[in-house]
Design an enzyme around this catalytic site. Structure first.
Site, mmCIF file in Angstrom:
data_model
loop_
_atom_site.group_PDB
_atom_site.id
_atom_site.type_symbol
_atom_site.label_atom_id
_atom_site.label_comp_id
_atom_site.label_asym_id
_atom_site.label_seq_id
_atom_site.Cartn_x
_atom_site.Cartn_y
_atom_site.Cartn_z
ATOM 1 N N LYS A 101 36.405 45.917 44.029
ATOM 2 C CA LYS A 101 35.276 45.726 43.126
ATOM 3 C C LYS A 101 33.959 45.544 43.878
ATOM 4 C CE LYS A 101 37.814 45.344 39.235
ATOM 5 N NZ LYS A 101 39.226 45.351 39.646
HETATM 6 C C1 LIG Z 1 40.355 45.851 39.023
HETATM 7 C C2 LIG Z 1 41.549 46.053 39.870
HETATM 8 C C3 LIG Z 1 42.444 47.114 39.632
HETATM 9 C C4 LIG Z 1 42.310 48.041 38.453
HETATM 10 O O1 LIG Z 1 41.176 48.851 38.528
HETATM 11 P P1 LIG Z 1 40.610 49.569 37.190
HETATM 12 O O2 LIG Z 1 39.364 50.228 37.598
HETATM 13 O O3 LIG Z 1 40.390 48.456 36.206
HETATM 14 O O4 LIG Z 1 41.676 50.508 36.730
HETATM 15 C C5 LIG Z 1 43.484 47.287 40.525
HETATM 16 N N1 LIG Z 1 43.665 46.456 41.572
HETATM 17 C C6 LIG Z 1 42.831 45.431 41.826
HETATM 18 C C7 LIG Z 1 43.095 44.551 42.980
HETATM 19 C C8 LIG Z 1 41.750 45.196 40.986
HETATM 20 O O5 LIG Z 1 40.911 44.170 41.232
#
Ligand SMILES: *Cc1c(COP(=O)(O)O)cnc(C)c1O
Length: 462
Positions: A101
């Site tokens: 993120k």
């Molecule tokens: C947010 C997240 C996901 C999922 O990603 P999306 O874009 O919501 O599909 C997978 N793994 C981790 C560690 C995340 O923080």
């Protein structure tokens, strides 16, 4: 039509829909080949600029990408490593909060600060989090004069490290809510806040969930750098993407539409397998959320799937509105045959259960000495299944979190307890600040009214 800055600040459209660009720019093969060996911040600027129009002055976008990625703990920002024959890992977790993120949020924070400064505006950023978005948003926005950040996480459903990364930040503009509900409840409340237009205007609401197009946009970049490192555009690759809200994998699909030769896009899900069921049966049907060792993927309603549906239905907004209304009413809808065929032509979805996740962490550690977090393990396990069907196309699994974010699950599977990197070594001793609220939009609105500077100072929309 709204410009990029309007989309960036709004997050969600006023009619409840999601923004997409009118046209998607394409790159020719020579341009893609020319990305090889260049610095990440430079590639990011080049790929993002065609989408932002005249929003940023020359040089300004580059300063933002440089700033966003300077704080990553690896010189390549998102290094690619090899786990096996044609099996690769794109490590997206070297940012400040140890999850992918950060890649988008570090840039988003800088873009918002610039646009708000130009307009002389404040905003209240709200976000629902299954654990990682919240920490990344708080890290990106903490201490900014022009922003209050309000994060809703499902009470008791995130790991201790995830929680403390949100609650342990002492900044006056950071407000953390532990909501008595699931992630889907948090996300539903955020959507309700946006659809309450008077409240939205009163507090100058901005959204930072992956429903914000700018986040998806920032995530397109590493699909290019990963593929080009393996010889794209002269060689096609597939991606296995640990999936929750469908934002990350959607970015991969946009990269493909921009001209990147991508063979398969594999949505790797945990026991919360709405996407895998939908690709099998054509029916998108919400079931109860199950708590797993990969909590950031404990999601039933994958918001960004709506964007894919819109394209699969030939941009027929009325048809997609109908599906969303059915989802809100009955918790399900049927995808039309033609649209389903178009989706299946490019996407697979693979469900990895709890035992499979644990077995993958153990196997990867045994075979290659690499410690995976449980989310990444879901992606790697899905990548192995993809390779079993087509061994000749390289598969890149996205590494979405650092193992130290989920030490209990990692230790159970591998016998090793991963240590936090030095900048977070004191995390477990920091004082925590958060407010528990009921699963009720009105209670959250009251909380935001009292906390947010934009509302408290009586400022209104510029
Ligand atoms: C947010 C997240 C996901 C999922 O990603 P999306 O874009 O919501 O599909 C997978 N793994 C981790 C560690 C995340 O923080």
């Amino acid at each position: 039509m709204l410009g990029f800055d309007g989309v960036l600040l709004a997050g969600l459209a006023r009619d409840g829909g999601l923004y997409l660009p009118e046209a998607i720019p394409t790159l020719d093969r020579a341009t893609i080949a020319g990305l090889a060996g260049r610095r990440y911040a430079e590639v990011a600027e080049g790929l993002i600029a065609p989408f932002t129009g005249d929003c940023f002055a020359p040089g300004s976008l580059r300063r933002m990408t440089e700033g966003a990625y300077a704080g990553f703990r690896h010189p390549a920002v998102v290094p690619l490593s090899q786990l096996g024959d044609n099996l690769f890992l794109l490590e997206l977790f070297h940012g400040p909060t140890l999850a992918f993120k950060d890649v988008a949020m570090q840039l988003l924070g800088r873009m918002m600060e610039e646009v708000l400064g130009r307009r002389g505006r404040r905003t209240t950023v709200v976000g629902a989090t299954s654990g990682d978005t919240g920490a990344a948003a708080i890290e990106a926005f903490k201490g900014l004069d022009s922003v209050d950040v309000v994060i809703l996480y499902p009470h008791g459903r995130v790991s201790e490290v995830q929680r403390r990364q949100m609650t342990g930040v002492a900044a006056a503009n950071v407000h953390v809510v532990a909501l008595e509900g699931t992630f889907d409840d948090c996300q539903a409340i955020v959507k309700a806040l946006f659809n309450h237009h008077a409240f939205r205007d009163e507090t100058n609401l901005s959204g930072v969930n992956s429903i914000n197009w700018a986040r998806v946009l920032a995530q397109i970049v590493y699909f290019f750098t990963g593929a080009v490192a393996l010889g794209s555009p002269h060689r096609a690759v597939s991606f296995a993407v640990p999936t929750g809200n469908f934002g990350d994998i959607l970015a991969g699909w946009i990269a493909k539409r921009m001209g990147l030769p991508v063979e398969r896009l594999v949505a790797a899900t945990n026991a919360n397998d709405i996407l895998a069921r939908c690709l099998e049966s054509g029916r998108y049907e919400v079931q109860g959320v199950r708590a797993t060792q990969s909590p950031s993927m404990d999601i039933q309603v994958s918001s960004n799937f709506e964007r894919l549906l819109f394209e699969a239905y030939g941009r027929d907004a009325a048809a997609v509105r109908g599906l969303m209304a059915s989802l809100a009413q009955s918790g399900s809808f049927e995808v039309a045959g033609g649209a389903m065929d178009r989706i299946r032509a490019e996407f697979d979805a693979v469900r990895i259960d709890e035992a499979g996740t644990e077995a993958e962490m153990a196997r990867t550690f045994r075979d290659s000495g690499v410690v995976l977090d449980p989310h990444t393990a879901v992606g790697v396990a899905a990548a192995r299944r993809t390779l079993a069907r087509d061994p000749s196309t390289p598969v890149i699994a996205l590494g979405t979190a650092h193992p130290a974010k989920f030490p209990d699950a990692v230790e159970r599977a591998t016998g090793r307890r991963p240590a936090l990197p030095p900048h977070l070594a004191d995390l477990l001793g920091r004082e925590e600040r958060f407010t528990v609220l009921p699963n009720d939009a009105a209670a959250v609105e009251d909380f935001i009214r009292h906390r947010s500077g934009a509302a408290a100072k009586g400022e209104v929309r510029a």
